[in-house]
Structure formats: structure tokens, C-alpha cells
Design an enzyme around this catalytic site. Structure first.
Site, PDB file in Angstrom:
ATOM      1  N   ASP A 112       0.861  -1.185   0.000  1.00  0.00           N
ATOM      2  CA  ASP A 112       0.000   0.000   0.000  1.00  0.00           C
ATOM      3  C   ASP A 112       0.894   1.232   0.000  1.00  0.00           C
ATOM      4  O   ASP A 112       2.109   1.118   0.213  1.00  0.00           O
ATOM      5  CB  ASP A 112      -0.938  -0.007   1.222  1.00  0.00           C
ATOM      6  CG  ASP A 112      -2.237   0.752   0.954  1.00  0.00           C
ATOM      7  OD1 ASP A 112      -2.366   1.384  -0.118  1.00  0.00           O
ATOM      8  OD2 ASP A 112      -3.135   0.719   1.817  1.00  0.00           O
ATOM      9  N   VAL A 114       0.476   4.157   1.967  1.00  0.00           N
ATOM     10  CA  VAL A 114       0.701   4.834   3.250  1.00  0.00           C
ATOM     11  C   VAL A 114      -0.004   4.095   4.382  1.00  0.00           C
ATOM     12  O   VAL A 114      -1.114   3.597   4.224  1.00  0.00           O
ATOM     13  CB  VAL A 114       0.251   6.326   3.169  1.00  0.00           C
ATOM     14  CG1 VAL A 114      -1.187   6.473   2.752  1.00  0.00           C
ATOM     15  CG2 VAL A 114       0.528   7.074   4.468  1.00  0.00           C
ATOM     16  N   ASP A 116      -1.435   5.024   7.720  1.00  0.00           N
ATOM     17  CA  ASP A 116      -1.832   6.194   8.512  1.00  0.00           C
ATOM     18  C   ASP A 116      -2.317   5.712   9.877  1.00  0.00           C
ATOM     19  O   ASP A 116      -1.543   5.603  10.831  1.00  0.00           O
ATOM     20  CB  ASP A 116      -2.898   6.965   7.725  1.00  0.00           C
ATOM     21  CG  ASP A 116      -3.350   8.224   8.432  1.00  0.00           C
ATOM     22  OD1 ASP A 116      -2.727   8.619   9.430  1.00  0.00           O
ATOM     23  OD2 ASP A 116      -4.346   8.841   7.981  1.00  0.00           O
ATOM     24  N   THR A 119      -5.680   1.120  10.105  1.00  0.00           N
ATOM     25  CA  THR A 119      -6.969   0.417  10.063  1.00  0.00           C
ATOM     26  C   THR A 119      -7.071  -0.453   8.808  1.00  0.00           C
ATOM     27  O   THR A 119      -7.512  -1.611   8.862  1.00  0.00           O
ATOM     28  CB  THR A 119      -8.128   1.449  10.063  1.00  0.00           C
ATOM     29  OG1 THR A 119      -7.900   2.364  11.127  1.00  0.00           O
ATOM     30  CG2 THR A 119      -9.473   0.783  10.246  1.00  0.00           C
ATOM     31  N   THR A 120      -6.679   0.113   7.669  1.00  0.00           N
ATOM     32  CA  THR A 120      -6.797  -0.607   6.394  1.00  0.00           C
ATOM     33  C   THR A 120      -5.878  -1.822   6.366  1.00  0.00           C
ATOM     34  O   THR A 120      -6.285  -2.914   5.963  1.00  0.00           O
ATOM     35  CB  THR A 120      -6.446   0.344   5.224  1.00  0.00           C
ATOM     36  OG1 THR A 120      -7.307   1.483   5.302  1.00  0.00           O
ATOM     37  CG2 THR A 120      -6.601  -0.340   3.880  1.00  0.00           C
ATOM     38  N   LYS A 155       3.233   6.802   8.885  1.00  0.00           N
ATOM     39  CA  LYS A 155       3.136   8.000   9.724  1.00  0.00           C
ATOM     40  C   LYS A 155       3.415   7.620  11.170  1.00  0.00           C
ATOM     41  O   LYS A 155       2.798   6.691  11.715  1.00  0.00           O
ATOM     42  CB  LYS A 155       1.750   8.624   9.595  1.00  0.00           C
ATOM     43  CG  LYS A 155       1.480   9.113   8.188  1.00  0.00           C
ATOM     44  CD  LYS A 155       0.203   9.916   8.130  1.00  0.00           C
ATOM     45  CE  LYS A 155      -0.236  10.085   6.695  1.00  0.00           C
ATOM     46  NZ  LYS A 155      -1.518  10.781   6.568  1.00  0.00           N
ATOM     47  N   TRP A 183       0.076  15.285   5.631  1.00  0.00           N
ATOM     48  CA  TRP A 183      -0.752  14.758   4.546  1.00  0.00           C
ATOM     49  C   TRP A 183       0.131  14.629   3.312  1.00  0.00           C
ATOM     50  O   TRP A 183       0.717  15.609   2.854  1.00  0.00           O
ATOM     51  CB  TRP A 183      -1.956  15.648   4.235  1.00  0.00           C
ATOM     52  CG  TRP A 183      -2.810  14.975   3.196  1.00  0.00           C
ATOM     53  CD1 TRP A 183      -2.864  15.258   1.868  1.00  0.00           C
ATOM     54  CD2 TRP A 183      -3.696  13.853   3.408  1.00  0.00           C
ATOM     55  NE1 TRP A 183      -3.724  14.392   1.220  1.00  0.00           N
ATOM     56  CE2 TRP A 183      -4.246  13.519   2.146  1.00  0.00           C
ATOM     57  CE3 TRP A 183      -4.058  13.096   4.524  1.00  0.00           C
ATOM     58  CZ2 TRP A 183      -5.155  12.456   1.984  1.00  0.00           C
ATOM     59  CZ3 TRP A 183      -4.956  12.051   4.354  1.00  0.00           C
ATOM     60  CH2 TRP A 183      -5.490  11.752   3.104  1.00  0.00           C
ATOM     61  N   ILE A 184       0.237  13.419   2.806  1.00  0.00           N
ATOM     62  CA  ILE A 184       1.123  13.175   1.671  1.00  0.00           C
ATOM     63  C   ILE A 184       0.320  13.248   0.373  1.00  0.00           C
ATOM     64  O   ILE A 184      -0.701  12.567   0.231  1.00  0.00           O
ATOM     65  CB  ILE A 184       1.798  11.797   1.807  1.00  0.00           C
ATOM     66  CG1 ILE A 184       2.548  11.713   3.144  1.00  0.00           C
ATOM     67  CG2 ILE A 184       2.771  11.555   0.657  1.00  0.00           C
ATOM     68  CD1 ILE A 184       2.904  10.319   3.562  1.00  0.00           C
ATOM     69  N   GLU A 189      -2.386  11.243  -7.781  1.00  0.00           N
ATOM     70  CA  GLU A 189      -3.617  11.973  -7.417  1.00  0.00           C
ATOM     71  C   GLU A 189      -3.642  13.360  -8.058  1.00  0.00           C
ATOM     72  O   GLU A 189      -4.676  14.035  -8.029  1.00  0.00           O
ATOM     73  CB  GLU A 189      -3.699  12.161  -5.895  1.00  0.00           C
ATOM     74  CG  GLU A 189      -3.743  10.873  -5.117  1.00  0.00           C
ATOM     75  CD  GLU A 189      -3.372  11.044  -3.645  1.00  0.00           C
ATOM     76  OE1 GLU A 189      -3.601  10.109  -2.884  1.00  0.00           O
ATOM     77  OE2 GLU A 189      -2.827  12.106  -3.265  1.00  0.00           O
TER      78      GLU A 189
HETATM   79  P1  5GP Z   1      -5.313   4.031   7.224  1.00  0.00           P
HETATM   80  O1  5GP Z   1      -5.795   5.147   8.123  1.00  0.00           O
HETATM   81  O2  5GP Z   1      -6.270   2.902   7.211  1.00  0.00           O
HETATM   82  O3  5GP Z   1      -3.893   3.618   7.552  1.00  0.00           O
HETATM   83  O4  5GP Z   1      -5.266   4.639   5.757  1.00  0.00           O
HETATM   84  C1  5GP Z   1      -6.410   4.594   4.949  1.00  0.00           C
HETATM   85  C2  5GP Z   1      -6.174   5.180   3.607  1.00  0.00           C
HETATM   86  O5  5GP Z   1      -6.289   6.589   3.710  1.00  0.00           O
HETATM   87  C3  5GP Z   1      -4.821   4.958   2.940  1.00  0.00           C
HETATM   88  O6  5GP Z   1      -4.713   3.730   2.270  1.00  0.00           O
HETATM   89  C4  5GP Z   1      -4.799   6.109   1.968  1.00  0.00           C
HETATM   90  O7  5GP Z   1      -5.503   5.798   0.790  1.00  0.00           O
HETATM   91  C5  5GP Z   1      -5.526   7.195   2.724  1.00  0.00           C
HETATM   92  N1  5GP Z   1      -4.545   8.090   3.355  1.00  0.00           N
HETATM   93  C6  5GP Z   1      -4.193   8.164   4.648  1.00  0.00           C
HETATM   94  N2  5GP Z   1      -3.259   9.102   4.834  1.00  0.00           N
HETATM   95  C7  5GP Z   1      -3.006   9.632   3.613  1.00  0.00           C
HETATM   96  C8  5GP Z   1      -2.121  10.665   3.146  1.00  0.00           C
HETATM   97  O8  5GP Z   1      -1.351  11.277   3.876  1.00  0.00           O
HETATM   98  N3  5GP Z   1      -2.168  10.940   1.822  1.00  0.00           N
HETATM   99  C9  5GP Z   1      -2.993  10.289   0.960  1.00  0.00           C
HETATM  100  N4  5GP Z   1      -2.952  10.653  -0.305  1.00  0.00           N
HETATM  101  N5  5GP Z   1      -3.848   9.315   1.362  1.00  0.00           N
HETATM  102  C10 5GP Z   1      -3.847   8.992   2.676  1.00  0.00           C
END
Ligand code: 5GP
Length: 206
Positions: A112, A114, A116, A119-120, A155, A183-184, A189
């Protein structure tokens, strides 16, 4: 306001390149599962760096996951959805075909862009483990599937999701870069890639 960081295609390429040796030597993946859409480009780039002479390319399969939360609404037939804490499958491997059976006994690298809240990734690993185990049981196979995870960016923050302890203990989790809670902005995108690259060039290193 959350700080934005712009990452170029060139940098994504180099992050994959810099991680390839470690992935090849420590994870020895037979197959990648890209979490869509952010995992697609890194997985494809990685495939080129993971290719061994005279060996076939490592196959890439795709799953789609999205984070959403249903908030209470005054109109129960029209719930409000916002980004949140619950993961839904928008695309998954076909459990009835060879797709899941193919994972039995393999080293599978989940990719994947990122990590963050995590959860994913927690959802992806748990659900894939469960479905592969069901496929192995159906086959009567005792072979174990070993999952590892690669992300471009992790992160540095308190995570809501958790990955299996053995995965962390065995260091089967690799982030090419660890960043602050920024925020990346990824190049795929961007609607104006030249402007994106200009912003990337003008920012301080992160
Ligand atoms: P999670 O919170 O489950 O780790 O991340 C869920 C999804 O949110 C990531 O797969 C990504 O698509 C999106 N996401 C989270 N943080 C960022 C970020 O900093 N930049 C971008 N472009 N997407 C993010």
C-alpha cells in the site's frame, strides 16, 4: 492545518528501489497483493526491482478497500458517510476460483502507499489470513502462508489498527520512509503533474 508533503513519481520509484533488496532477501515474495488504488503503482515499480534473472515476474493481484463511517442521520434511509473507522471491500480476491488457493503456502507481500491509522492494513491482513486459512482447510493443506507488508510511508503516530505480533517480531513490515503526521500528496492523485512537481521541488525536505 495539517502540513502537506508532495511526493514525485521519481521519489516513489527510488523508495521502491531502496527497499527492494530487503524485500527480496527477507520476505522472498512469490506474489504481491496491491491495495487499491494507492498500492498499484508502488507494486508495479517494485515488481521490476524484484525480478530475478531467468525467473518469471512476481504476479500482482489487487484488492480494493475503503474506509467509511456511517453517522446517524435524521433520515434513516439516507445515512451520512464520512471517512472513518470501518473498512469495506470494494474489490476482493475470488474465493471460489484459484485466486485464493494460489496463496496457500506462499510468501505474500501486501503493498500500500501509506500506513496512517493502520486500520486498512489491519483489515487486509486479518481478512486475507482468514480466507487463505479457509482455502487451505478446504484443500486439506497444512501449508502456511506468510504475509508481509510494504508501504512507501508510515506515519509516526498512535495507530488504531494493529498488525499480527509475529509479523512485527519477525520484521515482516517495511516502510520505505517514516514521516510525521503530515498529509502526503502522491503524484497519481495530481490533476496538474507539473504544478505537483513544482510544489515538491519548492518544499523543504520532510
Ligand atoms: P489508514 O488510516 O487505514 O492507515 O489509511 C487509509 C487510507 O487513507 C490509505 O490507504 C490512503 O488511501 C488514505 N490516506 C491516509 N493518509 C493519507 C495521506 O497522507 N495521503 C494520501 N494521499 N492518502 C492517505
Amino acid at each position: 492545518m495539517v502540513e502537506k508533503v508532495y511526493v514525485t513519481y521519481n521519489e516513489v520509484h527510488k523508495l521502491c528501489q531502496a527497499s527492494a533488496d530487503r524485500i527480496l532477501n527477507d520476505f522472498t515474495p512469490n506474489l504481491m497483493i496491491a491495495i487499491g488504488g494507492g498500492g498499484y503503482v508502488p507494486a508495479r515499480i517494485l515488481r521490476s526491482f524484484l525480478k530475478r534473472p531467468a525467473a518469471p515476474n512476481i504476479p500482482i493481484q489487487a484488492i480494493g478497500l475503503s474506509l467509511y463511517e456511517q453517522l446517524p442521520s435524521s433520515n434513516p434511509s439516507n445515512p451520512v458517510e464520512t471517512p472513518g473507522t470501518k473498512v469495506t471491500r470494494t474489490q476482493w480476491l475470488d474465493l471460489s476460483s484459484l485466486e485464493m488457493v494460489n496463496l496457500v503456502g506462499k510468501n505474500v507481500l501486501i503493498v500500500d502507499e501509506v500506513d496512517d491509522t493502520r486500520t486498512t492494513l489491519e483489515y487486509a491482513v486479518k481478512e486475507l489470513q482468514k480466507d487463505v486459512q479457509a482455502a487451505a482447510d478446504k484443500l486439506g493443506s497444512g501449508e502456511k502462508t506468510q504475509f508481509s507488508v510494504f508501504v512507501l510511508h508510515n506515519k509516526d503516530k498512535t495507530k488504531k489498527g494493529h498488525l499480527p505480533q509475529d509479523m512485527m517480531d519477525d520484521e515482516r513490515y517495511l516502510a520505505a520512509r517514516t514521516v510525521l503526521d503530515v498529509w502526503i500528496c502522491y503524484p497519481w492523485e495530481a490533476t496538474d503533474i507539473d504544478e505537483h512537481d513544482r510544489l515538491a521541488a519548492s518544499q523543504a525536505s520532510y
